[in-house]
Design a protein around this motif. Structure first.
Motif, PDB file in Angstrom:
ATOM      1  N   LEU A 235       0.837  -1.193   0.000  1.00 29.04           N
ATOM      2  CA  LEU A 235       0.000   0.000   0.000  1.00 29.04           C
ATOM      3  C   LEU A 235       0.871   1.240   0.000  1.00 29.04           C
ATOM      4  CD1 LEU A 235      -2.579  -0.927   2.782  1.00 29.04           C
ATOM      5  CD2 LEU A 235      -3.006  -0.863   0.331  1.00 29.04           C
ATOM      6  N   ASN A 236       0.391   2.305  -0.661  1.00 32.16           N
ATOM      7  CA  ASN A 236       1.036   3.604  -0.542  1.00 32.16           C
ATOM      8  C   ASN A 236       0.572   4.231   0.764  1.00 32.16           C
ATOM      9  OD1 ASN A 236       0.781   3.183  -3.647  1.00 32.16           O
ATOM     10  ND2 ASN A 236       2.354   4.712  -3.359  1.00 32.16           N
ATOM     11  N   VAL A 237       1.487   4.591   1.629  1.00 37.49           N
ATOM     12  CA  VAL A 237       1.146   5.234   2.896  1.00 37.49           C
ATOM     13  C   VAL A 237       2.055   6.434   3.103  1.00 37.49           C
ATOM     14  CG1 VAL A 237       0.296   3.124   3.985  1.00 37.49           C
ATOM     15  CG2 VAL A 237       2.684   3.720   4.207  1.00 37.49           C
ATOM     16  N   THR A 238       1.630   7.341   3.945  1.00 35.56           N
ATOM     17  CA  THR A 238       2.449   8.486   4.304  1.00 35.56           C
ATOM     18  C   THR A 238       3.201   8.146   5.579  1.00 35.56           C
ATOM     19  OG1 THR A 238       0.824   9.957   3.311  1.00 35.56           O
ATOM     20  CG2 THR A 238       2.439  10.944   4.797  1.00 35.56           C
ATOM     21  N   GLY A 239       4.522   8.235   5.521  1.00 41.53           N
ATOM     22  CA  GLY A 239       5.354   7.899   6.669  1.00 41.53           C
ATOM     23  C   GLY A 239       5.285   8.961   7.749  1.00 41.53           C
ATOM     24  N   SER A 240       5.944   8.702   8.853  1.00 45.67           N
ATOM     25  CA  SER A 240       5.921   9.633   9.978  1.00 45.67           C
ATOM     26  C   SER A 240       6.602  10.958   9.638  1.00 45.67           C
ATOM     27  CB  SER A 240       6.613   8.998  11.185  1.00 45.67           C
ATOM     28  OG  SER A 240       7.952   8.652  10.854  1.00 45.67           O
ATOM     29  N   ASP A 241       7.505  10.933   8.653  1.00 46.70           N
ATOM     30  CA  ASP A 241       8.196  12.160   8.248  1.00 46.70           C
ATOM     31  C   ASP A 241       7.475  12.898   7.121  1.00 46.70           C
ATOM     32  OD1 ASP A 241       8.639  10.272   6.344  1.00 46.70           O
ATOM     33  OD2 ASP A 241      10.806  10.517   6.270  1.00 46.70           O
ATOM     34  N   GLY A 242       6.292  12.405   6.723  1.00 42.59           N
ATOM     35  CA  GLY A 242       5.506  13.055   5.689  1.00 42.59           C
ATOM     36  C   GLY A 242       5.793  12.564   4.279  1.00 42.59           C
ATOM     37  N   LYS A 243       6.748  11.651   4.125  1.00 42.87           N
ATOM     38  CA  LYS A 243       7.084  11.122   2.809  1.00 42.87           C
ATOM     39  C   LYS A 243       6.177   9.947   2.475  1.00 42.87           C
ATOM     40  CE  LYS A 243      11.963  12.319   2.964  1.00 42.87           C
ATOM     41  NZ  LYS A 243      13.323  11.797   2.903  1.00 42.87           N
ATOM     42  N   LYS A 244       5.860   9.810   1.192  1.00 40.03           N
ATOM     43  CA  LYS A 244       5.035   8.679   0.758  1.00 40.03           C
ATOM     44  C   LYS A 244       5.943   7.472   0.562  1.00 40.03           C
ATOM     45  CE  LYS A 244       1.447  11.402  -1.303  1.00 40.03           C
ATOM     46  NZ  LYS A 244       0.612  11.658  -2.446  1.00 40.03           N
ATOM     47  N   VAL A 245       5.626   6.407   1.279  1.00 34.84           N
ATOM     48  CA  VAL A 245       6.405   5.171   1.222  1.00 34.84           C
ATOM     49  C   VAL A 245       5.449   4.009   0.986  1.00 34.84           C
ATOM     50  CG1 VAL A 245       8.253   6.035   2.713  1.00 34.84           C
ATOM     51  CG2 VAL A 245       6.284   4.920   3.728  1.00 34.84           C
ATOM     52  N   ILE A 246       6.002   2.808   0.812  1.00 29.52           N
ATOM     53  CA  ILE A 246       5.145   1.635   0.657  1.00 29.52           C
ATOM     54  C   ILE A 246       5.246   0.777   1.902  1.00 29.52           C
ATOM     55  CG2 ILE A 246       5.259   1.612  -1.850  1.00 29.52           C
ATOM     56  CD1 ILE A 246       7.271  -0.676  -1.627  1.00 29.52           C
ATOM     57  N   ALA A 247       4.158   0.081   2.192  1.00 35.18           N
ATOM     58  CA  ALA A 247       4.104  -0.818   3.339  1.00 35.18           C
ATOM     59  C   ALA A 247       3.357  -2.071   2.915  1.00 35.18           C
ATOM     60  CB  ALA A 247       3.392  -0.144   4.507  1.00 35.18           C
ATOM     61  N   PRO A 248       3.698  -3.218   3.480  1.00 31.38           N
ATOM     62  CA  PRO A 248       2.986  -4.450   3.130  1.00 31.38           C
ATOM     63  C   PRO A 248       1.503  -4.357   3.481  1.00 31.38           C
ATOM     64  CG  PRO A 248       4.967  -4.942   4.380  1.00 31.38           C
ATOM     65  CD  PRO A 248       4.782  -3.457   4.423  1.00 31.38           C
ATOM     66  N   ASN A 249       0.672  -4.921   2.619  1.00 36.98           N
ATOM     67  CA  ASN A 249      -0.765  -4.990   2.842  1.00 36.98           C
ATOM     68  C   ASN A 249      -1.054  -6.362   3.438  1.00 36.98           C
ATOM     69  OD1 ASN A 249      -3.538  -5.199   2.723  1.00 36.98           O
ATOM     70  ND2 ASN A 249      -3.706  -4.365   0.666  1.00 36.98           N
ATOM     71  N   ALA A 250      -1.532  -6.388   4.654  1.00 36.61           N
ATOM     72  CA  ALA A 250      -1.745  -7.655   5.359  1.00 36.61           C
ATOM     73  C   ALA A 250      -2.734  -8.564   4.631  1.00 36.61           C
ATOM     74  CB  ALA A 250      -2.230  -7.384   6.779  1.00 36.61           C
ATOM     75  N   GLU A 251      -3.705  -7.990   3.939  1.00 38.09           N
ATOM     76  CA  GLU A 251      -4.708  -8.800   3.251  1.00 38.09           C
ATOM     77  C   GLU A 251      -4.198  -9.379   1.938  1.00 38.09           C
ATOM     78  OE1 GLU A 251      -8.284  -6.616   2.720  1.00 38.09           O
ATOM     79  OE2 GLU A 251      -8.445  -6.081   4.830  1.00 38.09           O
ATOM     80  N   LEU A 252      -3.464  -8.587   1.166  1.00 41.16           N
ATOM     81  CA  LEU A 252      -3.050  -9.025  -0.168  1.00 41.16           C
ATOM     82  C   LEU A 252      -1.633  -9.584  -0.241  1.00 41.16           C
ATOM     83  CD1 LEU A 252      -4.534  -6.209  -2.412  1.00 41.16           C
ATOM     84  CD2 LEU A 252      -5.431  -8.480  -2.009  1.00 41.16           C
ATOM     85  N   ALA A 253      -0.799  -9.309   0.742  1.00 38.42           N
ATOM     86  CA  ALA A 253       0.597  -9.742   0.675  1.00 38.42           C
ATOM     87  C   ALA A 253       0.733 -11.271   0.535  1.00 38.42           C
ATOM     88  CB  ALA A 253       1.363  -9.255   1.897  1.00 38.42           C
ATOM     89  N   PRO A 254      -0.032 -12.079   1.241  1.00 40.50           N
ATOM     90  CA  PRO A 254       0.119 -13.533   1.075  1.00 40.50           C
ATOM     91  C   PRO A 254      -0.282 -14.021  -0.321  1.00 40.50           C
ATOM     92  CG  PRO A 254      -1.058 -13.036   3.099  1.00 40.50           C
ATOM     93  CD  PRO A 254      -0.938 -11.753   2.334  1.00 40.50           C
ATOM     94  N   ARG A 255      -1.107 -13.258  -1.032  1.00 38.43           N
ATOM     95  CA  ARG A 255      -1.568 -13.690  -2.356  1.00 38.43           C
ATOM     96  C   ARG A 255      -0.570 -13.344  -3.461  1.00 38.43           C
ATOM     97  NH1 ARG A 255      -7.758 -11.601  -1.880  1.00 38.43           N
ATOM     98  NH2 ARG A 255      -8.242 -12.775  -0.009  1.00 38.43           N
ATOM     99  N   GLY A 256       0.377 -12.470  -3.205  1.00 36.41           N
ATOM    100  CA  GLY A 256       1.353 -12.100  -4.211  1.00 36.41           C
ATOM    101  C   GLY A 256       2.250 -13.269  -4.574  1.00 36.41           C
ATOM    102  N   ARG A 257       2.552 -13.411  -5.854  1.00 37.29           N
ATOM    103  CA  ARG A 257       3.414 -14.504  -6.281  1.00 37.29           C
ATOM    104  C   ARG A 257       4.174 -14.068  -7.522  1.00 37.29           C
ATOM    105  NH1 ARG A 257      -0.923 -18.542  -9.150  1.00 37.29           N
ATOM    106  NH2 ARG A 257      -2.314 -16.874  -9.714  1.00 37.29           N
ATOM    107  N   LEU A 258       5.281 -14.693  -7.744  1.00 37.83           N
ATOM    108  CA  LEU A 258       6.072 -14.409  -8.934  1.00 37.83           C
ATOM    109  C   LEU A 258       5.561 -15.249 -10.088  1.00 37.83           C
ATOM    110  CD1 LEU A 258       9.631 -14.400  -7.357  1.00 37.83           C
ATOM    111  CD2 LEU A 258       8.247 -12.445  -8.011  1.00 37.83           C
ATOM    112  N   ILE A 259       5.534 -14.644 -11.234  1.00 34.35           N
ATOM    113  CA  ILE A 259       5.066 -15.367 -12.430  1.00 34.35           C
ATOM    114  C   ILE A 259       6.247 -15.651 -13.329  1.00 34.35           C
ATOM    115  CG2 ILE A 259       3.645 -15.197 -14.503  1.00 34.35           C
ATOM    116  CD1 ILE A 259       1.720 -13.470 -12.892  1.00 34.35           C
TER     117      ILE A 259
END
Length: 66
Positions: free
Chosen positions: A42-66
């Motif tokens: 997910l795109n989230v805003t970090g504590s310093d105000g910068k936009k960073v990415i963080a794992p999505n608890a719902e979708l992260a297990p479904r991700g796979r390499l093709i």
């Protein structure tokens, strides 16, 4: 006249491309994720105000390499 217009359009497109690349490089150097987050994150805003990415608890297990 057509040749001049084509040359002006090419110059504009080349300049626009260069400016977009510079903008993305500047964001990357600042530690900001410059595009949409990849699958499972997910795109989230970090504590310093910068936009960073963080794992999505719902979708992260479904991700796979093709």
């Amino acid at each position: 006249m057509h040749g001049i217009k084509v040359l002006m359009a090419k110059t504009y497109i080349d300049n626009l491309s260069e400016e977009a690349r510079k903008g993305e490089m500047e964001k990357a150097e600042q530690g900001i994720w410059p595009t949409k987050a990849p699958l499972g994150h997910l795109n989230v805003t970090g504590s310093d105000g910068k936009k960073v990415i963080a794992p999505n608890a719902e979708l992260a297990p479904r991700g796979r390499l093709i």
